[in-house]
Motif scaffolding. Structure first.
Motif, PDB file in Angstrom:
ATOM      1  N   PHE A   1       0.811  -1.220   0.000  1.00  0.00           N
ATOM      2  CA  PHE A   1       0.000   0.000   0.000  1.00  0.00           C
ATOM      3  C   PHE A   1       0.843   1.269   0.000  1.00  0.00           C
ATOM      4  N   MET A   2       2.129   1.146   0.322  1.00  0.00           N
ATOM      5  CA  MET A   2       3.019   2.310   0.377  1.00  0.00           C
ATOM      6  C   MET A   2       3.553   2.588  -1.022  1.00  0.00           C
ATOM      7  N   ALA A   3       3.047   3.638  -1.664  1.00  0.00           N
ATOM      8  CA  ALA A   3       3.468   3.966  -3.030  1.00  0.00           C
ATOM      9  C   ALA A   3       4.869   4.559  -3.059  1.00  0.00           C
ATOM     10  N   GLY A   4       5.256   5.282  -2.005  1.00  0.00           N
ATOM     11  CA  GLY A   4       6.572   5.917  -1.928  1.00  0.00           C
ATOM     12  C   GLY A   4       6.471   7.248  -1.228  1.00  0.00           C
ATOM     13  N   VAL A   5       7.332   8.177  -1.638  1.00  0.00           N
ATOM     14  CA  VAL A   5       7.338   9.505  -1.027  1.00  0.00           C
ATOM     15  C   VAL A   5       7.400  10.566  -2.123  1.00  0.00           C
ATOM     16  N   ILE A   6       6.924  11.746  -1.776  1.00  0.00           N
ATOM     17  CA  ILE A   6       7.027  12.898  -2.670  1.00  0.00           C
ATOM     18  C   ILE A   6       7.720  14.027  -1.918  1.00  0.00           C
TER      19      ILE A   6
ATOM     20  N   PHE B   1      -7.637  -0.777   0.662  1.00  0.00           N
ATOM     21  CA  PHE B   1      -9.020  -1.234   0.745  1.00  0.00           C
ATOM     22  C   PHE B   1      -9.257  -2.533  -0.007  1.00  0.00           C
ATOM     23  N   GLY B   2      -8.180  -3.210  -0.405  1.00  0.00           N
ATOM     24  CA  GLY B   2      -8.324  -4.497  -1.074  1.00  0.00           C
ATOM     25  C   GLY B   2      -8.747  -4.397  -2.527  1.00  0.00           C
TER      26      GLY B   2
END
Length: 169
Positions: free
Chosen positions: A47-52, A68-69
């Motif tokens: 679920f962790m896309a990364g950082v901006i 949310f699946g």
């Protein structure tokens, strides 16, 4: 906060994930950003896309669809990042949440909000504050402070701190 604690008209930012409309209290929203490059961080949960980089600050970005699946967020011209402030152990934290699109800011009266449905003890739904009714549409009102478990937010907070240390070096 439960539905019974909502005693006055409130404003909510609505956004879409797939075909579903979700909302969060505008008081929790810092801003809405067009999709910007997201730097992936190795060995993080799906679920962790990364950082901006948000004006010099490292902001973790999560994929709400995965939380949310649902399937991973597909990038379109409407994909955006909703920057929200969440509270973990009485400490405030800024997180970006990917959304398929942002709809609008709406007012909902307490009588337009019903309690979240009881789905059973095995399915976690404590992050749904209530179900807003607008015309013939249901809007899932999120308690953004409860969307992620304490362990998930602690993981994101620790990764955010690690990334800041790396950038400072």
């Amino acid at each position: 906060m439960s539905v019974s604690e909502i005693t006055e008209t409130r404003q909510y930012l609505t956004f879409k994930l797939g075909n579903e409309v979700f909302a969060t209290d505008v008081a929790k929203v810092r801003e809405v950003l067009d999709l910007t490059p997201i730097t992936a961080i190795p060995r993080t949960p799906d679920f962790m896309a990364g950082v901006i980089n948000l004006r010099g600050s490292v902001v973790p970005v999560v994929d709400l669809r995965l939380s949310f699946g649902m399937s991973r967020t597909e990038t379109t011209r409407n994909t955006c990042i909703v920057v929200v402030e969440v509270v973990l152990d009485s400490e405030s934290m800024v997180i970006g949440a990917l959304a398929d699109s942002v709809e609008e800011v709406i007012d909902l009266d307490p009588e337009q909000i019903e309690p979240a449905p009881r789905i059973g003890s095995q399915i976690r739904s404590d992050f749904i504050r209530g179900m807003g009714k607008r015309d013939a549409q249901f809007i899932m009102i999120l308690d953004i402070d409860r969307v992620f478990s304490a362990e998930e937010l602690a993981f994101v907070r620790n990764r955010e701190s690690s990334q800041e240390l790396v950038e400072a070096a």
